[in-house]
Design a protein around this motif. Sequence first.
Motif, short mmCIF file in Angstrom:
data_model
loop_
_atom_site.label_atom_id
_atom_site.label_comp_id
_atom_site.label_asym_id
_atom_site.label_seq_id
_atom_site.Cartn_x
_atom_site.Cartn_y
_atom_site.Cartn_z
N TYR A 119 8.34 18.50 64.15
CA TYR A 119 8.32 19.78 64.88
C TYR A 119 8.73 20.94 63.97
CZ TYR A 119 9.33 23.35 68.34
OH TYR A 119 9.33 24.51 69.06
N ASN A 120 9.75 20.76 63.15
CA ASN A 120 10.27 21.86 62.32
C ASN A 120 9.76 21.80 60.88
OD1 ASN A 120 11.82 22.95 64.41
ND2 ASN A 120 13.49 21.49 64.02
N ARG A 121 8.78 20.96 60.64
CA ARG A 121 8.29 20.81 59.27
C ARG A 121 6.79 21.07 59.25
NH1 ARG A 121 8.86 15.36 55.49
NH2 ARG A 121 7.91 16.25 53.60
N LYS A 122 6.39 22.04 58.43
CA LYS A 122 4.98 22.39 58.33
C LYS A 122 4.39 21.73 57.09
CE LYS A 122 5.38 26.87 60.64
NZ LYS A 122 5.14 28.33 60.53
N LYS B 90 -3.37 26.56 53.49
CA LYS B 90 -4.46 26.11 54.35
C LYS B 90 -5.52 27.18 54.58
CE LYS B 90 -2.46 27.23 58.88
NZ LYS B 90 -2.14 26.70 60.22
N GLN C 114 1.19 27.55 53.66
CA GLN C 114 0.78 26.15 53.74
C GLN C 114 -0.45 25.84 52.90
OE1 GLN C 114 1.22 26.37 58.39
NE2 GLN C 114 1.16 24.21 57.80
N ASP D 103 -9.39 28.85 57.93
CA ASP D 103 -8.20 28.01 57.94
C ASP D 103 -8.59 26.59 58.31
OD1 ASP D 103 -6.61 30.12 57.27
OD2 ASP D 103 -5.93 30.53 59.32
N THR E 207 -2.40 18.76 61.02
CA THR E 207 -1.55 18.20 62.08
C THR E 207 -0.11 18.15 61.61
OG1 THR E 207 -3.42 16.86 62.82
CG2 THR E 207 -1.24 16.25 63.63
N LYS E 208 0.79 18.64 62.46
CA LYS E 208 2.21 18.62 62.11
C LYS E 208 2.78 17.22 62.29
CE LYS E 208 3.13 23.42 63.44
NZ LYS E 208 3.96 24.31 64.30
#
Length: 751
Positions: free
Chosen positions: A218-221, A191, A189, A210, A214-215
Motif C-alpha cells: 500500500y505504501n510502496r510504489k 512509468k 516511478q 503512462d 500494480t502496487k
Amino acid sequence: MGLAERASSSSGARLGMGAGGAKSHAYIQYPPLRCDIPGAAGVMYDDGNKLLLVPAPSKVYSWPTNQHPPAELPGVTDIKEGPILGVRYSLDGKILAIQRTNQEIEFVNKESCTGFKQQCRSGSDRIFGFFWTDCPACDIVFVTTSGLEMYTLYLSKNGLKLVEYKKTHVSWYVYTHESRLVLLASGMQCKTLSGYQFAAGGIVRLPKYDVTMTKQEYNRKPVLAPEDIRIATMYGRLYCVQVDRVALQLHMYRFYRDAVVPQGSLPIFSSHVAISVVDNVLLVHQTDSQVVLLYDILTDPRGPISAPLPLLLRGAPSPAASSSSNTGKGSRRPLSTAEATIYGKGWVFINPDLVLDHMHGLLWRVRLDLEAVAASSSNLPSLLSFLQRRRFDAPKAKELSLIVIKSMIIERRSLRLIASAMDVVTASYAQATRPSSGTGGSGYQPMNKSTAVSSGGITLSAGPRGSQSSSNPVGKAMSKSKIVEIEQDAETVSDAESIISSEIEEAPLTSSQEQTSAPSSSRVLSREGSKGITMESSTSNSSSLLASGLQGLRMGLPAPYISPDDVLQSVFLAIEEEMCTDSTFYVAAIVEYMRSTAKENVRVPPGLQALMVQLLGRDERYHELRQFVAGKLIDPSRTVALQLLDVGTNDRETRKLGMEMLRLLHAHCDYVKLLLQDGRLLEGLRYIRQNKVDTIPPALFLEAAANSNDIEKLASVFRFCLDFLPGFQQTPDFNLYSSRLNQQCIVGSGC
C-alpha cells in the motif's frame, strides 16, 4: 500422437528433441558465436550493423552475428587506450564512436585514421548512450539526462554539428535500430514514456503515455526498470511490451503516429522473465523455471500457443563424442560448462532474438521448432493458420501444413474440421497471390461460379456471377451446292448439350480483378534497410488478421503458402492409393477444398477435377458426376473431358458428356478422332466444315472412308476434299484415293 509428430517419427527426424529425447518449442543452436579476447573491456552488441563488439585496450574486435556457423576471424579497428562505456559503428561502417566518459564521445575515422571528440551540450548533463540513424534530419543522437541531442557528421571539418535538441527529463531509455524508435522514461516511478521515431521521412514524435503498474504494498510504489520494457516488432506493427512482475502480466501497447493504444495483457506465471521475438512470435522466458511461453498476437483468443517447455541446446557434441574426437585433427571443440548452462547468470536478451552471455563471451540465437509446435497442437485449423504466417523456416512450415491436411483426410476427421482447414490455407494463398493493383497480375486466376451443388450431404456454393460472357461464334455454313448432300446422322448432339454451357470461359493467365484492401493509411509499412518501420494512424481502419500476417511476402521473404497444385500433388494424389475402395469421404474432402477455392476466387487445376471424375466413375456415381458438371463444380477442360471419356466406357451418357465438352472447348483434333472411332465420318466432315478446321489431315477421313468399304462414302469424302481443300490435287493422297475410286468404280460396273 499428433499429426506432425507421427510424420516426424516415421521419417526418423529428431527435430524438436534435445538431449535425452526432451521436447522443446524453442532452442538455441550450437555452436554459438565465441569472442574470447584477452584483456577485453566487455562484450557489446551493435544492432545498427548487427555486430558483436569486444573492445580491448587498443583495439575493437567485431563479428557479424547473422552468420551460422559464426565467422572465426573478427574485424579489427585500432583505437587509443582509455575507458570505454559504449561502442557503435556508423551505419556505413566507416566511423567508430566510443563513449569514453559520461560527458564525452570519441569518433575514429577508419579510412583516414583520424579522430575527434564531442562532449554533450551541457557540462551538467550525463550521456546515457547514443545511436546512429539514417534519418535525413541527423546522423547521430546523444541520449542525455536532459533529452536528445541530434548531430550531423561533418567529416571535412572533423566534427559534429548540433542540429536539434529535444529537451525532456530522462531517467533511462530504450532504443532498437529495427524500429528506429527510442523510448524515454521519466517521472518518480519512471512509468511515463515518450517516444521519437527517426524514420526515413523525418522525426515522428509520439504522445506521452503512462504504463500500468500494480502496487505490491500500500505504501510502496514500484519503479519501472529498463529491463521491464521491450520494443517489439511483430507482423510489421510496433509494440511496447511491459512486464508487470506484481500482476504477472505482459501489458501490450501499440504505437500509432498520433496515439499509443493499449492492446490488452498476456498472462505470465513468473516474475523472473525475459522476452524474445522470433519470426513474429513473442517468446516469454521464465528464467526461474527455465521454460518458454509462446504467444502469437494474431491468435484469437490470445493465449500460449502450446504448453510451456524448456529451452534446449541443439547440435552440441555429446561428451563421449567430444572426448573420442579430440585426438583427431580438426576435431570439434568440446562443450564447455558455460555453453551447456541454460539461462546462465551472464545471459542478456537482446532485441529481437539474440542472447548474449557477456560473462563468457558467447552469443546465441533463439529459434523456433515448428515441428515440435505442430506435434503438440490439437487445434488443427489454428495450427495451420500459425504455420501459414511463418517466414524464417517457410519450407518446413509448408511441409507441415501439407502433412496436417493429408493426415486429416486419411484419419477421416469431421468434414467441418477439414473445411475449416481448407479455408485457412486457401485464404492465405489467395491473399498472397492477389495482385496489389487492378492491372497487375501474379498468376492469380479467378473462378466465376453461381451454383450450389449438393451430393451426399455436401454443398458447394459461391457468390453471384459477375463475369462477362465471351461468345465463340461458329463459322458460316458453306454453300450446299459445292458439296454432296450429307445426311444428318441419327446420333447427334444429345442431352449433353443441355448440361455443358456452349460458352466456355477461358482461364486468364493474369487477373485484372482489383484487390480489395484497406486504404494505404491503415497499413503498417515494413521497410527494410535504410527505411525502417513506420507507424500507421490510429484513426485508420484496422486490417484483417490474415492481411497483417502477410507482410513477409511483399518484403520478398519465402512464404509457406500452399497452392492448388501443391494440394493436388502432395495431398490428394499422394493419398489416392491409401484410400479404401469406397471413395465417398475422399470425394467429400475434394468438394470441401473446391468450395473454399470458389469462395476465394482461386482456380483449381484441371487435374484435381479430373481426379474427382475418376473417383466418381470408379464408384459408378454417374448421376452425381453429371450433376457436378451441370452445376459448374467441374469446369470444362481438355483434361476433364478426356477423363470423362475414360470413365464413360461403362456409361454412355458420361461419354457423350466428354465428347460434348471437347466440342465446346474447340478441341478439334480430339473431337474428330472420337467421331471417326465411333464411325461418324459424315458428322466429322460436317464439323470441320462448320468450324473451318484446317489442322486435320484429309488422309484421316479418306482412310476411314476406305476402310468402311462404302464406295459412296469414299466418293463423298474425296469430293469434299476437292471442293474445300486448296491444293489437294497436288498431294499424294489425291493420286492414291483417285486411283482407288477408279478401281472400285471399274469393279462395281463389271468391266
